[in-house]
Scaffold this motif. Structure first.
Motif, PDB file in Angstrom:
ATOM      1  N   CYS A 191       7.687   0.142   6.690  1.00 15.15           N
ATOM      2  CA  CYS A 191       8.760   0.332   7.674  1.00 15.15           C
ATOM      3  C   CYS A 191       9.846  -0.711   7.432  1.00 15.15           C
ATOM      4  CB  CYS A 191       8.225   0.174   9.100  1.00 15.15           C
ATOM      5  SG  CYS A 191       9.563   0.234  10.336  1.00 15.15           S
ATOM      6  N   ASP A 193      12.002  -1.652   9.337  1.00 13.49           N
ATOM      7  CA  ASP A 193      12.319  -2.371  10.568  1.00 13.49           C
ATOM      8  C   ASP A 193      11.288  -3.416  10.922  1.00 13.49           C
ATOM      9  OD1 ASP A 193      14.061  -1.850  13.358  1.00 13.49           O
ATOM     10  OD2 ASP A 193      14.736  -0.941  11.473  1.00 13.49           O
ATOM     11  N   CYS A 194       9.991  -2.968  10.965  1.00 14.69           N
ATOM     12  CA  CYS A 194       8.976  -3.919  11.416  1.00 14.69           C
ATOM     13  C   CYS A 194       8.091  -4.375  10.253  1.00 14.69           C
ATOM     14  CB  CYS A 194       8.140  -3.293  12.541  1.00 14.69           C
ATOM     15  SG  CYS A 194       7.115  -1.898  12.022  1.00 14.69           S
TER      16      CYS A 194
ATOM     17  N   CYS B 191       8.436   5.662  13.217  1.00 17.30           N
ATOM     18  CA  CYS B 191       7.450   4.593  12.965  1.00 17.30           C
ATOM     19  C   CYS B 191       6.485   4.528  14.134  1.00 17.30           C
ATOM     20  CB  CYS B 191       8.128   3.235  12.798  1.00 17.30           C
ATOM     21  SG  CYS B 191       6.931   1.884  12.624  1.00 17.30           S
ATOM     22  N   ASP B 193       4.659   2.258  14.906  1.00 13.72           N
ATOM     23  CA  ASP B 193       4.545   0.889  15.411  1.00 13.72           C
ATOM     24  C   ASP B 193       5.717   0.485  16.261  1.00 13.72           C
ATOM     25  OD1 ASP B 193       3.041  -1.953  14.502  1.00 13.72           O
ATOM     26  OD2 ASP B 193       2.090   0.000  14.112  1.00 13.72           O
ATOM     27  N   CYS B 194       6.924   0.671  15.683  1.00 10.60           N
ATOM     28  CA  CYS B 194       8.090   0.181  16.432  1.00 10.60           C
ATOM     29  C   CYS B 194       8.919   1.327  17.014  1.00 10.60           C
ATOM     30  CB  CYS B 194       8.966  -0.698  15.519  1.00 10.60           C
ATOM     31  SG  CYS B 194       9.759   0.192  14.177  1.00 10.60           S
TER      32      CYS B 194
HETATM   33 ZN   LIG Z   1       8.342   0.044  12.318  1.00  7.13          ZN
END
Ligand SMILES: [Zn+2]
Ligand SMILES: Nc1ncnc2c1ncn2[C@@H]1O[C@H](COP(=O)(O)OP(=O)(O)O)[C@@H](O)[C@H]1O
Ligand SMILES: Nc1ncnc2c1ncn2[C@@H]1O[C@H](COP(=O)(O)OP(=O)(O)O)[C@@H](O)[C@H]1O
Lengths: 249, 249
Positions: A191, A193-194, B191, B193-194
């Protein structure tokens, strides 16, 4: 290579012919074929790519090739990529890259034979043959006409892809084409982003498949936005993820 | 449909025949064909799927079908899915789902004709035909033998996929098969997760492609882990993302 009787053009001296196959479309077979060629070229070998996907050719676009091959009395000269890889594909002979080639099996088989017998590949250490999906005319012709040293299998993590890829593995075994290894492509995605490793297609079972068929497991490639975008820009030679693979050819 | 002269089995009354094609493998053509069938079945129509991907059949696995079709003097009875969709595929006739079918064009064309002329589809509102990648024997035979009302095009966001999909669009135009619309599959990935929307294959340009070829834009489908995992488990009928598409058939 075992090319008695299976000679190409008399000016050719091709030491090894390797097919890249999957049976299943869209797993990244053309991308992996291109990356293998780049990896071998970087090691100093003379490399060529024969695009045997006659109705769905991707190789010229991956390398950003627009120039048509020279067709002479002597034979057809392949087009060289930026780093010197010799490439032959039906898409190099079309007026527009998105023009369809609407041909049946016998014509497709004929063109593949011409790519082997009439193209002046010259001195090559490796000729990589990119196969189309399926187990029909094109892979059959390649296995019957070209002096293959072996085939590299490409799959992606989904069970559905694995099921169809096993068909290609069993075809190669029936045709007595040695299997050099298997690569799992699009295995995970980081990802942006994270930073977490994600598995959009689930966790693959390619290691198990490699054990089931006693194939060398060449490793996994991540799904990376840069791989598809560099490919779309004709810059596959700038992708470096092939370094993740254990390429013992 | 315009099925004078292009009749199937005399017991068949098939109102509409729709092909799903892409030219490019792995973009999600079989998944979208399955989801279209599920969407039409949920609306109360009688639906069937003819799997014309003879060497790379995915439909039986998506629906979790293991039973072989009944082959009688009268004809071949398709296998019904859990929700009653009638399905015919070469993979239903093989001993193991991962056995290869190593056939050349003429045999492949013959089998597709048999799936139309010898399978007892009965009364269907819609027969969905899942095409293999490429613009060779299978799509050519389907376009010449079956009374197609039209074709739905499936692509994914990459330019490379788009280039090959345009070949399929141009083939349909040449063969005078009406184009019913285009779907962009695997368009974005959320995602887990985020929660951010990610674009592993970049942002697609399918809306532009739809305008370029004056095709109805049927919308985008996200890349979802549940879509591939439910497909791998034979539960494609539990996927609901087809609701995101504008299906005006
Ligand atoms: Zn993420
Ligand atoms: N590891 C990867 N990461 C991101 N995109 C990829 C990767 N491998 C392939 N692709 C993209 O996926 C699409 C299908 O790959 P391709 O090599 O054409 O597959 P195939 O030859 O099996 O049909 C292409 O647009 C390609 O750029
Ligand atoms: N929207 C999606 N999200 C996640 N996985 C998908 C999606 N669409 C297709 N897939 C998966 O990608 C693979 C290729 O899809 P498939 O329908 O077989 O493509 P094609 O028929 O074009 O070769 C399959 O394993 C399928 O489960």
């Amino acid at each position: 290579s075992c090319s008695e009787g299976k000679n190409g053009h008399q000016l050719n001296e091709v030491k090894h012919v390797l097919a890249v196959m999957s049976g299943k479309g869209g797993v990244g077979k053309s991308t992996v074929a291109a990356l293998l060629a780049v990896a071998l070229q970087k090691k100093g070998y003379q490399v060529g790519i024969l695009d045997a996907d006659i109705t769905g050719p991707s190789i010229p676009k991956l390398f950003g090739l627009k120039k048509a091959p020279d067709v002479t009395e002597l034979g057809i000269f392949p087009v060289k990529s930026k780093t010197g890889i010799a490439i032959m594909s039906i898409n190099l002979l079309l007026e527009h890259e998105d023009d369809p080639v609407i041909w049946r099996g016998p014509v497709i088989a004929g063109v593949i034979k011409q790519f082997w017998e009439e193209v002046i590949w010259g001195n090559l250490d490796y000729l990589i043959v990119d196969l189309p999906p399926g187990t029909g005319d094109a892979p059959l012709t390649v296995m019957q006409v070209l002096p293959l040293d072996g085939a590299v299998i490409v799959t992606s993590p989904q069970d559905l892809a694995g099921m169809v890829v096993k068909k290609a593995i069993k075809m190669a075994q029936k045709m007595e084409v040695p299997l050099l290894g298997i690569v799992e492509n699009m295995s995970y995605f980081e990802c942006p982003d994270c930073g977490k490793n994600l598995y959009p297609f689930g966790k693959g079972k390619t290691k198990l498949m490699a054990q089931e068929f006693a194939l060398p497991f060449m490793g996994v490639l991540p799904l990376e936005t840069s791989t598809s975008s560099l490919g779309d820009q004709g810059k596959i030679e700038e992708v470096t993820s092939y370094e993740l693979l254990k390429v013992n050819l």
